[in-house]
Design a protein around this motif. Structure first.
Motif, PDB file in Angstrom:
ATOM      1  N   LEU A 231       0.831  -1.208   0.000  1.00  0.00           N
ATOM      2  CA  LEU A 231       0.000   0.000   0.000  1.00  0.00           C
ATOM      3  C   LEU A 231       0.864   1.257   0.000  1.00  0.00           C
ATOM      4  O   LEU A 231       0.579   2.218  -0.729  1.00  0.00           O
ATOM      5  CB  LEU A 231      -0.936   0.011   1.213  1.00  0.00           C
ATOM      6  CG  LEU A 231      -2.328  -0.588   1.025  1.00  0.00           C
ATOM      7  CD1 LEU A 231      -3.175  -0.349   2.264  1.00  0.00           C
ATOM      8  CD2 LEU A 231      -3.027  -0.025  -0.207  1.00  0.00           C
ATOM      9  N   MET A 232       1.900   1.255   0.805  1.00  0.00           N
ATOM     10  CA  MET A 232       2.771   2.433   0.873  1.00  0.00           C
ATOM     11  C   MET A 232       3.502   2.666  -0.444  1.00  0.00           C
ATOM     12  O   MET A 232       3.902   3.786  -0.754  1.00  0.00           O
ATOM     13  CB  MET A 232       3.751   2.304   2.039  1.00  0.00           C
ATOM     14  CG  MET A 232       3.086   2.511   3.392  1.00  0.00           C
ATOM     15  SD  MET A 232       4.260   2.655   4.774  1.00  0.00           S
ATOM     16  CE  MET A 232       4.684   0.933   5.028  1.00  0.00           C
ATOM     17  N   TYR A 233       3.653   1.602  -1.239  1.00  0.00           N
ATOM     18  CA  TYR A 233       4.277   1.712  -2.561  1.00  0.00           C
ATOM     19  C   TYR A 233       3.544   2.739  -3.422  1.00  0.00           C
ATOM     20  O   TYR A 233       4.171   3.420  -4.247  1.00  0.00           O
ATOM     21  CB  TYR A 233       4.257   0.338  -3.230  1.00  0.00           C
ATOM     22  CG  TYR A 233       4.699   0.318  -4.674  1.00  0.00           C
ATOM     23  CD1 TYR A 233       6.049   0.186  -5.005  1.00  0.00           C
ATOM     24  CD2 TYR A 233       3.774   0.414  -5.708  1.00  0.00           C
ATOM     25  CE1 TYR A 233       6.461   0.150  -6.322  1.00  0.00           C
ATOM     26  CE2 TYR A 233       4.177   0.386  -7.034  1.00  0.00           C
ATOM     27  CZ  TYR A 233       5.521   0.251  -7.336  1.00  0.00           C
ATOM     28  OH  TYR A 233       5.916   0.220  -8.655  1.00  0.00           O
ATOM     29  N   TYR A 234       2.222   2.858  -3.241  1.00  0.00           N
ATOM     30  CA  TYR A 234       1.438   3.770  -4.077  1.00  0.00           C
ATOM     31  C   TYR A 234       1.598   5.228  -3.666  1.00  0.00           C
ATOM     32  O   TYR A 234       1.119   6.123  -4.362  1.00  0.00           O
ATOM     33  CB  TYR A 234      -0.041   3.369  -4.051  1.00  0.00           C
ATOM     34  CG  TYR A 234      -0.279   1.962  -4.543  1.00  0.00           C
ATOM     35  CD1 TYR A 234       0.131   1.565  -5.814  1.00  0.00           C
ATOM     36  CD2 TYR A 234      -0.892   1.009  -3.735  1.00  0.00           C
ATOM     37  CE1 TYR A 234      -0.069   0.275  -6.264  1.00  0.00           C
ATOM     38  CE2 TYR A 234      -1.093  -0.290  -4.184  1.00  0.00           C
ATOM     39  CZ  TYR A 234      -0.680  -0.649  -5.448  1.00  0.00           C
ATOM     40  OH  TYR A 234      -0.874  -1.935  -5.883  1.00  0.00           O
ATOM     41  N   GLY A 235       2.248   5.494  -2.548  1.00  0.00           N
ATOM     42  CA  GLY A 235       2.582   6.850  -2.157  1.00  0.00           C
ATOM     43  C   GLY A 235       1.419   7.687  -1.674  1.00  0.00           C
ATOM     44  O   GLY A 235       0.287   7.229  -1.554  1.00  0.00           O
ATOM     45  N   LEU A 236       1.724   8.953  -1.368  1.00  0.00           N
ATOM     46  CA  LEU A 236       0.742   9.950  -0.950  1.00  0.00           C
ATOM     47  C   LEU A 236      -0.234   9.394   0.087  1.00  0.00           C
ATOM     48  O   LEU A 236       0.168   8.969   1.152  1.00  0.00           O
ATOM     49  CB  LEU A 236       0.023  10.517  -2.178  1.00  0.00           C
ATOM     50  CG  LEU A 236       0.890  11.370  -3.107  1.00  0.00           C
ATOM     51  CD1 LEU A 236       0.114  11.786  -4.340  1.00  0.00           C
ATOM     52  CD2 LEU A 236       1.453  12.589  -2.393  1.00  0.00           C
TER      53      LEU A 236
END
Length: 304
Positions: A231-236
């Motif tokens: 999930l954190m890979y997708y940023g923002l």
């Protein structure tokens, strides 16, 4: 109508580009192709600002494409976007409709307007293992040795940085063979929103999406089995909200950090679009403060 293959509407986040594209599509009987790198994911709705209600007029659903096409956790990329765009584009043209490309992901937009020749990049387990020991700062330095960093989302997380290096290493050692991609003639409309209005809209939208359940959306994705790292890979939004949900940030730290990050992201979007102009694209800028009818009339004038 002007001799074009498609119409493109771009702009930074919170500029109102989606509502404009949908209103124009409704007026022209056109269909919309999304140019957003995160709206391809199912179940990632509030965090990506899909605003699907913008596509409905008087009970009529404006057709849209390349939204909700892959599962969260998957690593969709620009090569796949080119492939999927071309399939959708040809279908719309075969139906005798005008395609409207709308989005804020500059790389995706430019990849189809300029017809980049790209190849899918496979995973490199050996390289990933070697890079795993490095910090994000060190990975950023390594990536900088390959190219000038225009898109800082590449180094938003360790995982993204490693993937970016993997891609650059592949292209360094495997020169890209050209593959066919049509040359598309597009009228490009940019929605120009002044800095203060943009900042106010971003902050207001963030508060509204939090009230609408954006935190619960992230919890649901985690409960479905999507890993925090993915999930954190997708940023923002997905980076900061996940850090809050797993206890790495307080609520106040999350909101403050996310708000700053979105403002910075919008600024980078505009930097990319201005760069497109330097690279030879003509963008017709329309003031976001105009009424919807005034915006539509200006586009109609350009189309004529």
């Amino acid at each position: 109508m002007a001799d074009i293959d498609l119409l493109t509407i771009i702009g930074p986040t919170a500029s109102g580009k989606t509502a404009l594209a949908a209103a124009l599509a409704y007026r022209k009987g056109a269909e919309i192709i999304s140019g957003d790198s995160r709206q391809v994911y199912r179940g990632m709705d509030l965090g990506t600002g899909k605003d699907l209600e913008d596509y409905i007029f008087d009970g009529f659903q404006v057709p849209y494409h390349l939204i909700d096409i892959v599962d969260p956790g998957y690593k969709y990329n620009v090569f796949e976007y080119q492939r999927d765009f071309l399939s959708v584009y040809e279908g719309i043209r075969n139906r005798g409709k005008l395609p409207i490309l709308c989005g804020g992901t500059g790389m995706y937009i430019e990849s189809v307007l300029k017809g980049y020749r790209l190849l899918p990049v496979p995973e490199n387990p050996e390289l990933r293992e070697r890079l795993a020991k490095y910090s994000l700062t060190e990975l950023t330095d390594i990536l900088s040795s390959y190219k000038k960093l225009h898109n800082l989302t590449d180094v938003d997380t360790v995982k993204r940085a490693i993937r970016a290096i993997e891609i650059e290493e592949y292209y360094r050692n495997m020169p890209v063979k050209e593959r066919e991609f049509p040359e598309l003639k597009s009228l490009i409309i940019g929605v120009d929103i002044d800095r203060e209005s943009r900042r106010e809209k971003i902050s207001r939208r963030l508060r509204q999406r939090l009230e609408d359940g954006m935190v619960d959306e992230v919890r649901h994705l985690l409960d479905q089995g999507v890993s925090p790292e993915d999930l954190m890979y997708y940023g923002l939004e997905y980076k900061y909200l996940t850090q809050y949900v797993i206890g790495e940030l307080t609520y106040e730290e999350m909101v403050h950090g996310l708000e700053i990050a979105i403002h910075q992201f919008a600024k980078r979007q505009m930097t990319w679009f201005r760069g497109m102009e330097r690279r030879g694209f003509t963008i017709h800028w329309i003031n976001a403060a105009l009424t919807m009818e005034e915006k539509l009339d200006k586009i109609e004038e350009l189309l004529r």
